[in-house]
Design an enzyme around this catalytic site. Structure first.
Site, PDB file in Angstrom:
ATOM      1  N   ARG A  45       0.780  -1.194   0.105  1.00 53.25           N
ATOM      2  CA  ARG A  45       0.156   0.008   0.063  1.00 53.25           C
ATOM      3  C   ARG A  45       0.964   1.088  -0.058  1.00 53.25           C
ATOM      4  NH1 ARG A  45       2.273   1.964   3.646  1.00 53.25           N
ATOM      5  NH2 ARG A  45       0.885   3.450   3.695  1.00 53.25           N
ATOM      6  N   GLY A  46       0.196   2.286  -0.016  1.00 49.26           N
ATOM      7  CA  GLY A  46       0.955   3.574  -0.600  1.00 49.26           C
ATOM      8  C   GLY A  46       1.227   3.868  -1.925  1.00 49.26           C
ATOM      9  N   ALA A  47       0.873   5.057  -2.303  1.00 52.27           N
ATOM     10  CA  ALA A  47       0.804   5.458  -3.766  1.00 52.27           C
ATOM     11  C   ALA A  47       1.917   5.023  -4.456  1.00 52.27           C
ATOM     12  CB  ALA A  47       0.334   6.876  -3.928  1.00 52.27           C
ATOM     13  N   ARG A  85      -7.614  -0.383  -6.477  1.00 51.43           N
ATOM     14  CA  ARG A  85      -7.712   0.835  -5.670  1.00 51.43           C
ATOM     15  C   ARG A  85      -8.253   2.071  -6.606  1.00 51.43           C
ATOM     16  NH1 ARG A  85      -4.379   1.097  -0.419  1.00 51.43           N
ATOM     17  NH2 ARG A  85      -6.056   2.061   0.126  1.00 51.43           N
ATOM     18  N   GLN A 192      -1.757   2.401  10.027  1.00 49.75           N
ATOM     19  CA  GLN A 192      -0.567   2.571   9.197  1.00 49.75           C
ATOM     20  C   GLN A 192       0.697   3.385  10.007  1.00 49.75           C
ATOM     21  OE1 GLN A 192      -3.419   3.160   7.809  1.00 49.75           O
ATOM     22  NE2 GLN A 192      -3.576   2.709   5.638  1.00 49.75           N
ATOM     23  N   ASP A 233      -2.055  10.888  -2.236  1.00 48.81           N
ATOM     24  CA  ASP A 233      -2.464   9.796  -2.903  1.00 48.81           C
ATOM     25  C   ASP A 233      -2.746  10.368  -4.501  1.00 48.81           C
ATOM     26  OD1 ASP A 233      -2.955   8.708  -0.318  1.00 48.81           O
ATOM     27  OD2 ASP A 233      -2.785   7.044  -1.575  1.00 48.81           O
ATOM     28  N   ASN A 243      -5.370  12.289   0.635  1.00 48.30           N
ATOM     29  CA  ASN A 243      -4.589  11.524   1.485  1.00 48.30           C
ATOM     30  C   ASN A 243      -5.138  10.659   2.463  1.00 48.30           C
ATOM     31  OD1 ASN A 243      -1.820  10.570   1.869  1.00 48.30           O
ATOM     32  ND2 ASN A 243      -1.681  11.831   3.859  1.00 48.30           N
ATOM     33  N   LYS A 244      -4.579   9.897   3.330  1.00 50.02           N
ATOM     34  CA  LYS A 244      -5.165   9.078   4.141  1.00 50.02           C
ATOM     35  C   LYS A 244      -6.187   9.862   4.972  1.00 50.02           C
ATOM     36  CE  LYS A 244      -4.772   5.521   4.365  1.00 50.02           C
ATOM     37  NZ  LYS A 244      -6.066   4.952   3.883  1.00 50.02           N
TER      38      LYS A 244
END
Ligand code: MRU
Length: 341
Positions: A45-47, A85, A192, A233, A243-244
């Site tokens: 995960r993570g862009a 995603r 995270q 993201d 973002n998150k």
């Protein structure tokens, strides 16, 4: 430093981010479908890391595809990976890059097509590490010395091919001789911050304090936090940042307390086709991520849940966007386009 994702002879090897920090386990994906599942299930995960995984997924798919149905299978491979995603634009950027290379190889021998696609995916990974180092170099001067940096989610080595974006800025500030420590928001519901950011900063010996998300305002008000640095993201043309989930609240608190709020992201995270963040698709994830922690229920059975995985921070809260090509400041309509060139 931890190896987030690698191309090997047996497939794409990823550290399993659903099991950290309790276990350091690795998953080997031998097919593009397995890569797609790993992205969807957040094993990776993570862009930027999702982008690298997608590029490697396309390469794996082409490696195993029937050479007589290559065009049709390439379309299926890209479609499958694109449906994993929706928010991080790096996923679509990477698939598009692989599609463009594939189109340029039309008519070439199959062995050449396969080896060029694999080489390109490996290059996407190598470039990402170099990009993050450059983001770090541009961002380090912005970090106040002898202060605490607050970050949200994980925008570190684990969210990229290595070094990280937001955590890359922190690493570079420390490498340049600054004395900084980190406050990591735990980042409910997927944790995270608690599970990944704390783990990877501990590996590097960077002093890190874990706080729950609702403590951020308290510490900003105390004057201890010198700046906030987060990843992204997707960034729209006007500088709005997806973002998150929870990033928006952090940004509002930062503005209220005169703490600069910085976003660190590669150029591949910019989506200049979108005029504003209102049009960024926000992924909705399962209720179970909210009702359960590590398999244990923390809410009554049958609880109604909302679980948007991302939020959009309006550009007016963003003091600067740090990229590998330099630092953009408001008005972002102009500064971001200047960086893209
Ligand atoms: O749902 P995730 O863990 O993929 O979300 C990650 C983030 O929001 C990160 O901050 C963002 O992708 C930047 S990573 C360098």
């Amino acid at each position: 430093m931890v190896e987030t994702i690698q191309w090997t002879d047996s497939g794409v090897v990823m550290i399993d981010q659903t099991r950290l920090p309790l276990e350091e386990a690795y998953v080997t994906c031998g097919t593009y479908e397995e890569v797609a599942t790993a992205i969807r299930d957040m094993i990776i995960r993570g862009a930027p890391a999702i982008g690298v995984a997608a590029a490697m997924g396309v390469a794996l798919g082409v490696l195993h595809a029937d050479e007589h149905q290559l065009d049709a299978q390439m379309a299926t491979i890209c479609d499958t990976l694109a449906r994993t995603r929706p928010t991080a634009v790096n996923l679509f950027w990477a698939i598009d890059r692989m599609q463009r290379l594939y189109a340029s190889l039309r008519g070439r021998p199959i062995a050449e097509i396969r080896s060029r696609m694999v080489r390109e995916a490996i290059l996407v990974r190598e470039e990402d590490i170099a990009i993050n180092r450059a983001i770090g170099r541009h961002g380090a001067p912005l970090v106040p010395d002898h202060k605490t940096v607050l970050t949200h989610c994980n925008a570190g080595a684990l969210a990229t091919a290595g070094y990280g974006t937001a955590l890359g800025v922190i690493r570079a500030a420390i490498e340049s001789g600054k004395q900084v420590d980190v406050f990591a928001d735990e980042t409910r519901p997927f944790l995270q911050g608690a599970r990944l950011t704390v783990w990877e900063l501990q590996q590097d010996g960077i002093p890190t304090t874990l706080i729950t998300d609702n403590m951020a305002g308290h510490f900003m008000k105390s004057g201890r936090i010198g700046c906030v640095v987060v990843g992204a993201d997707r960034i729209a043309a006007n500088g709005d940042v997806a973002n998150k989930i929870g990033t928006y609240s952090v940004a509002v608190l930062a503005k209220e307390n005169n703490v600069p709020f910085f976003v660190a992201a590669p150029i591949s995270t910019l989506d200049l086709t979108l005029a504003s963040g209102d049009r960024i698709p926000i992924e909705q994830r399962s209720a179970r991520e909210v009702t359960h922690v590590f398999g244990h229920a923390v809410a009554p059975a049958g609880t109604t849940v909302q679980n948007p995985a991302f939020d959009v921070t309006p550009a007016r809260y963003v003091a600067a966007i740090i990229t590998e090509r330099g630092v953009a400041r408001a008005p972002y309509e102009r500064s971001l386009r200047e960086l893209v060139g």
